[in-house]
Write a protein that holds these residues in place. Structure first.
Motif, PDB file in Angstrom:
ATOM      1  N   PRO A   1      -5.878   5.425  -4.909  1.00 53.72           N
ATOM      2  CA  PRO A   1      -6.336   6.793  -4.689  1.00 53.72           C
ATOM      3  C   PRO A   1      -6.537   7.538  -5.999  1.00 53.72           C
ATOM      4  O   PRO A   1      -5.984   7.182  -7.030  1.00 53.72           O
TER       5      PRO A   1
ATOM      6  N   ASP B   1       0.800  -1.209   0.000  1.00 50.22           N
ATOM      7  CA  ASP B   1       0.000   0.000   0.000  1.00 50.22           C
ATOM      8  C   ASP B   1       0.838   1.267   0.000  1.00 50.22           C
ATOM      9  O   ASP B   1       0.461   2.265  -0.581  1.00 50.22           O
TER      10      ASP B   1
ATOM     11  N   ARG C   1      -9.660   1.571   1.554  1.00 55.56           N
ATOM     12  CA  ARG C   1      -8.481   2.305   1.090  1.00 55.56           C
ATOM     13  C   ARG C   1      -7.298   1.391   0.831  1.00 55.56           C
ATOM     14  O   ARG C   1      -6.316   1.797   0.224  1.00 55.56           O
TER      15      ARG C   1
ATOM     16  N   THR D   1      -8.667   0.115  -2.926  1.00 55.38           N
ATOM     17  CA  THR D   1      -8.930   1.094  -3.968  1.00 55.38           C
ATOM     18  C   THR D   1      -7.726   1.997  -4.122  1.00 55.38           C
ATOM     19  O   THR D   1      -7.156   2.449  -3.132  1.00 55.38           O
TER      20      THR D   1
ATOM     21  N   THR E   1      -6.154  11.083  -2.788  1.00 55.40           N
ATOM     22  CA  THR E   1      -7.049  10.686  -1.711  1.00 55.40           C
ATOM     23  C   THR E   1      -8.150   9.811  -2.289  1.00 55.40           C
ATOM     24  O   THR E   1      -8.105   9.395  -3.439  1.00 55.40           O
ATOM     25  N   TRP E   2      -9.138   9.546  -1.477  1.00 55.00           N
ATOM     26  CA  TRP E   2     -10.223   8.665  -1.885  1.00 55.00           C
ATOM     27  C   TRP E   2     -11.551   9.412  -1.812  1.00 55.00           C
ATOM     28  O   TRP E   2     -11.623  10.488  -1.205  1.00 55.00           O
TER      29      TRP E   2
ATOM     30  N   GLY F   1      -8.202   5.839  -9.291  1.00 61.26           N
ATOM     31  CA  GLY F   1      -9.212   5.506  -8.301  1.00 61.26           C
ATOM     32  C   GLY F   1     -10.518   5.000  -8.853  1.00 61.26           C
ATOM     33  O   GLY F   1     -11.495   4.877  -8.129  1.00 61.26           O
TER      34      GLY F   1
END
Lengths: 375, 150
Positions: free
Chosen positions: B25, A51, B20, B23, B57-58, A288
């Motif tokens: 970002p 991540d 998170r 997915t 970001t998400w 995303g």
């Protein structure tokens, strides 16, 4: 992969790296929707380790490069013979060679005497099945699993062709089969639950494309659900990691030429690259958002459907129609929604008028609706 | 009856939980200005205001979260009582103009009702811009915002 990174702007580089991370999560994705689902589940565990933003970009790019080299090597192993089954065969043997399993070597030797590629591919799998249960090493389990995946299409062929195979091949094949008949099933079941390690990509797509369309010479793919942040350069960069991209068609918005319409058409030099891109990127994430990658059926069909209708219709409809419908129409963003909205309105118009007039059309309408909902 | 069925089809609840970890970002392009929002005309023809802030970001990022990110970058917004007025800017699909929609206000050092509002709740779609008007504490709160003089 230096080539892939060069066209990015400074600010976009980070993003692209991240895209690659996301892509790599999908990179191991296998073809077929069910497989993709499985992959998605697994992606979670994979991503938890990968991540962190910048640290993984290197490893991911290196992974992707290794992936592409693998695919190129396997494509080179595709022999000149036109029948795809023979090429899948060579793929398999190629994989075994790489793994260096003892069983694989024996397999190859045995295969050589058999002249026809077709018969080779058939006789082989039972043989390996008979071998695999004995030693418990991983390397030998995998072919089982691979065959298991494949077997959707091939089992059928095997079943159907079992008779003439017995006739065509010599008696040693019969021996093999009789041995394998009882044993070959158990390892298959065992293989199903365990985690798959990256199998060679070529063969499965082949079988898929064979079932979908008779012509596997597709070099163009349609990429959908791109976000507004994605540009043509991004698409080129991302999709060139799967092979030589000859051309990227990137339709832009009519009023905002800096934004795309959320779709792109990517043309590859070879159908193999095209299929590997399709396999790896369908359901993958860019910026995303999960994108869709699908083969292009008719190249020029899609773009006209999307855009032009809504701006033409809207002023007229607005006069006739009550405001809430217009709002609903208006709220839907995106180019894709526009076309759908334009189309969806016509049934509304029809629905309204018959209700006022009489009941018989309503009955008709109901019947069709209930049948729709029941489906 | 036919009408009812069609209504059910229309209703799309987009309450999607975002993991998170799974997915990737999205890119959020943020444009801050002091005391006012940017004019939508500054977004036209492929131009954007020059003080761009790029945030990865998400969709489930809250306004509070974004506020703290902006605060990290702009030290002069760390004073208590600084108001952040958020608006999304998105292209109008019928013309070459852009539209701006306010989505909420946060304040440094104070809790507000919009603190936990997420981008997804604000109907933010990926690719939209975020325009933040930052009002320092000695000025009036952004309810009496000045429009940009043309």
């Amino acid at each position: 992969m230096a080539r892939a990174q060069s066209p990015a702007g400074e600010g976009e580089k980070e993003k692209d790296n991240k895209e690659k991370v996301a892509k790599e999560k999908d990179g191991k994705a296998t073809s077929g929707s069910s497989r993709r689902d499985r992959e998605r589940k697994r992606r979670g565990s994979a991503s938890s380790s990968s991540d962190s933003r910048s640290s993984t970009s290197d490893s991911s790019s290196s992974r992707s490069s290794s992936g592409s080299s693998r695919s190129s090597s396997s494509s080179s192993s595709d022999s000149s013979s036109s029948s795809s089954s023979s090429s899948t065969d060579s793929d398999r043997s190629e994989k075994n060679r790489r793994r260096g399993g003892g069983a694989a070597g024996k397999d190859k030797e045995k295969d050589k005497p058999s002249a026809r590629s077709r018969s080779r591919s058939r006789t082989r799998s039972p043989r390996r099945a008979s071998k695999s249960p004995r030693p418990g090493s991983k390397a030998r389990k995998e072919p089982e699993r691979d065959r298991d995946r494949r077997s959707r299409s091939r089992d059928r062929a095997r079943r159907a062709g079992s008779n003439d195979r017995a006739v065509a091949d010599s008696n040693n094949v019969k021996r093999e089969r009789s041995r394998s008949a009882s044993r070959s099933r158990s390892p298959r079941r065992r293989g199903r639950g365990s985690v798959e390690r990256t199998p060679p990509p070529k063969r499965r797509e082949r079988s898929r494309s064979r079932t979908r369309s008779p012509s596997p010479k597709q070099v163009r793919i349609h990429v959908g659900r791109l976000t507004r942040n994605v540009t043509k350069d991004h698409v080129f960069e991302i999709f060139s990691s799967f092979g030589d991209v000859k051309n990227v068609e990137f339709p832009v918005d009519r009023f905002h030429p800096n934004f795309g319409r959320g779709v792109a058409f990517v043309e590859y030099a070879t159908p193999e690259d095209c299929e590997s891109a399709m396999k790896h990127m369908d359901g993958g994430q860019i910026d995303g958002q999960e994108i869709t990658v699908s083969p292009v059926v008719l190249v020029k069909q899609r773009p006209p459907i999307r855009r032009p209708s809504p701006p033409m219709r809207r002023p007229q409809n607005n006069r006739w129609r009550s405001p809430p419908q217009f709002n609903r129409f208006n709220n839907r963003g995106g180019g894709g929604g526009g076309g759908g909205g334009g189309r969806r309105q016509s049934p509304m118009r029809n629905r309204r008028s018959p209700r006022r007039r009489s009941r018989s059309p309503i009955r008709r309408r109901r019947r069709s609706n209930s049948s729709d909902s029941s489906r | 009856m036919a009408n009812v069925e069609s209504m059910i089809v229309e209703e799309k609840t987009q309450v999607k939980q975002i993991d998170r970890e799974k997915t990737c970002p999205m890119l959020l392009r943020v444009f801050c200005s002091t005391g006012r929002h940017h004019s939508v005309s500054e977004y036209m023809f492929g131009n954007v205001p020059n003080n761009e802030l790029q945030i990865y970001t998400w969709q489930d990022a809250t306004l509070h979260e974004l506020t703290s990110l902006v605060r990290d970058v702009n030290p002069d917004t760390r004073k208590k009582g600084t108001y952040f007025d958020f608006a999304v800017v998105y292209p109008n699909f019928r013309s070459n103009h852009f539209q701006m929609r306010e989505i909420g206000v946060t304040c440094t050092g104070q809790k507000g009702i919009d603190d936990n509002k997420t981008l997804a709740q604000a109907k933010f779609s990926i690719g939209d811009f975020l325009d933040i008007s930052i009002t320092p504490p000695n000025r009036l709160p952004p309810t009496v915002r000045r429009q940009r003089p043309y």
